[in-house]
Enzyme design. Sequence first.
Site, PDB file in Angstrom:
ATOM      1  N   ASP A  52     -20.352  -2.432  -7.490  1.00  0.00           N
ATOM      2  CA  ASP A  52     -21.498  -1.728  -8.089  1.00  0.00           C
ATOM      3  C   ASP A  52     -22.320  -2.668  -8.976  1.00  0.00           C
ATOM      4  OD1 ASP A  52     -23.117   0.471  -9.082  1.00  0.00           O
ATOM      5  OD2 ASP A  52     -21.454   1.774  -8.498  1.00  0.00           O
ATOM      6  N   LYS A 102     -12.042  -4.094  -4.817  1.00  0.00           N
ATOM      7  CA  LYS A 102     -13.327  -4.279  -4.123  1.00  0.00           C
ATOM      8  C   LYS A 102     -14.493  -3.768  -4.969  1.00  0.00           C
ATOM      9  CE  LYS A 102     -11.365  -4.302   0.517  1.00  0.00           C
ATOM     10  NZ  LYS A 102      -9.950  -3.977   0.221  1.00  0.00           N
ATOM     11  N   LYS A 115      -0.485  -7.559  -3.734  1.00  0.00           N
ATOM     12  CA  LYS A 115      -1.841  -7.005  -3.731  1.00  0.00           C
ATOM     13  C   LYS A 115      -1.717  -5.487  -3.841  1.00  0.00           C
ATOM     14  CE  LYS A 115      -4.407  -6.508   0.058  1.00  0.00           C
ATOM     15  NZ  LYS A 115      -4.894  -5.122  -0.045  1.00  0.00           N
ATOM     16  N   ARG A 123       1.422  -3.554   6.467  1.00  0.00           N
ATOM     17  CA  ARG A 123       2.327  -2.792   7.333  1.00  0.00           C
ATOM     18  C   ARG A 123       3.302  -3.662   8.111  1.00  0.00           C
ATOM     19  NH1 ARG A 123      -2.543   0.676   9.569  1.00  0.00           N
ATOM     20  NH2 ARG A 123      -3.602  -1.187   8.749  1.00  0.00           N
ATOM     21  N   SER A 134     -11.786  -8.067   8.102  1.00  0.00           N
ATOM     22  CA  SER A 134     -10.933  -8.118   9.286  1.00  0.00           C
ATOM     23  C   SER A 134     -11.273  -7.028  10.291  1.00  0.00           C
ATOM     24  CB  SER A 134      -9.471  -7.966   8.861  1.00  0.00           C
ATOM     25  OG  SER A 134      -9.281  -6.713   8.228  1.00  0.00           O
ATOM     26  N   ASP A 139       0.816  -1.208   0.000  1.00  0.00           N
ATOM     27  CA  ASP A 139       0.000   0.000   0.000  1.00  0.00           C
ATOM     28  C   ASP A 139       0.858   1.270   0.000  1.00  0.00           C
ATOM     29  OD1 ASP A 139      -2.120  -1.767   0.057  1.00  0.00           O
ATOM     30  OD2 ASP A 139      -2.296  -1.751   2.228  1.00  0.00           O
ATOM     31  N   GLN A 154      -8.635  -1.994  12.403  1.00  0.00           N
ATOM     32  CA  GLN A 154      -8.047  -3.225  11.866  1.00  0.00           C
ATOM     33  C   GLN A 154      -7.727  -4.193  13.010  1.00  0.00           C
ATOM     34  OE1 GLN A 154      -7.806  -5.192   9.480  1.00  0.00           O
ATOM     35  NE2 GLN A 154      -5.966  -4.846   8.265  1.00  0.00           N
TER      36      GLN A 154
END
Length: 490
Positions: free
Chosen positions: A288, A285, A252, A451, A364, A230, A431
């Site tokens: 719609d 994710k 990811k 992280r 999560s 990320d 989280q």
Amino acid sequence: MTTRDLALNLEKEKLVRFGTFVLKSGKVSPFYIDLRDTVSKPDLFRNMTDLLLEKIRGLDFDVVTGIPYTALPYAAVVAERLGKPLIYRRKEEKAYGLGGEIVGSFKPGDRCLVIDDLVTTGESKIETTRAFEAAGLRVCDFVVFIDRSLRAAEDLAARGYRLHSLVSLEEILDILTREGRIAPDQAEQARLFTRQLGDSQGDSPVHNPYAAKLAALMARKKTNLVLSLDATNCGDFFRLLESAAPEIAVVKVHVDILDDFDPSFPERLSSLAREGDFHILADRKFADIGNTVRLQYRGGIYRIARWADAVTVHMISGNGVLQGLFGEDEKAGPAPGIRPETGPRRETGTGRPAGSAFLLARMSTEGNYITESYTRRVVEAGRAHPRWVAGYIGHGDNREDLARFREKLPPGQLLLMPGVQLQAGKDGLGQRYMGLDEAVRGGADGVIVGRGIYGDADPAAAAKRYREIGWRALEARGGIRVPPPPSAGS
Ligand code: 5BU
């Protein structure tokens, strides 16, 4: 009231019906049973309660429960008549978890009689039992109005539970045929349907080619690590990716958090993935309507369909989201501004976006709004679309909870789990982390770590550590159990 009267009454009141019914699963059934309305027919309600009381005479129990909603009013009357405490478990708690606070008071070790309306496989009875047993109760007997199963009584007996039923579907069919209320071939169709349902239950194999491919990569590279990279700029992203590449099975990506995304990003990412032997999961994710996700997947500035091996998908809008992402174009409207996909996409070369989805079955985060029934529907949807669904994103309160959830997933699909660090814990924004070893032993096939790795002073060393611990735990668990597709080469 006799069993015969019960069967005739249920048919007369249209609580047992014959005809053509489309079930939630999409299957067409020749009959339909719904006992919910029995509670608003006082005579029938009283008669059915009397039958229940007769059936349970002689059984030994301390407290009574009914599985909400249909059986709960019956349990209340039974408890009152017998002078026993009523308890019940709240519906809609954590998916497949123990969760579900029990309302009412009881002592540890109390024997609990469980009343339910129907038994179809016996599986949901066992799930309910786990919750009661975890709370310190002992369950020995189940009593149901209708046993519509093939062998639930035997299956439950094998686990030490007794099943009592007022009437079986077979008896109902016999009585109604004898009394001329249904034709013999209607009864035969109902029998046939039940048998087929019994045959297709449980182990219907689900094969997803992408899941098999990813499992093979994990085995080859000896890693089940999904790096959640990320980073917010391309410089950091590629620096981190290059140093962690040897340790990971998948990267990811949240492509929309990059400040400096440009079209060279997917190219560079794809070439690193090829060289480093890892896959790319776009954590978009999608959620719609079908037409919109189609545009989001194939178009915009990111053109995710061209470079992602798999994407994450919320099923909140229903199955159309999968059709929109991966289905053929036939019925959807034109996609304004989007040219047909002709560019090269890794390893498909079909000219049409293929792809695979990981469905969000459980999250999560603390206090998320996903309910047990939603999770079930997501898993049903995944099972129903084995061509497109490679697996699920899921989590658990603890190792046991995770293991129970994993048990429900088809072996041919994978469970990827975010919210993992070396030790259990939390961040300040909801989280929840489960410890890495617990997560894998509990059933996570791939662990998604962000992280825990890129937040470490030495990300490459951290990735190595996560890979080693994760892989050791996976081996201890017996490895990944994705079976190969039925015919090789597909
Ligand atoms: P972390 O830094 O290891 O906490 O990052 C976890 C990643 O997984 C992050 O990219 C989330 O967007 C993603 N995630 C998650 O944490 N929990 C979920 O339930 C889902 C995704 Br779905």
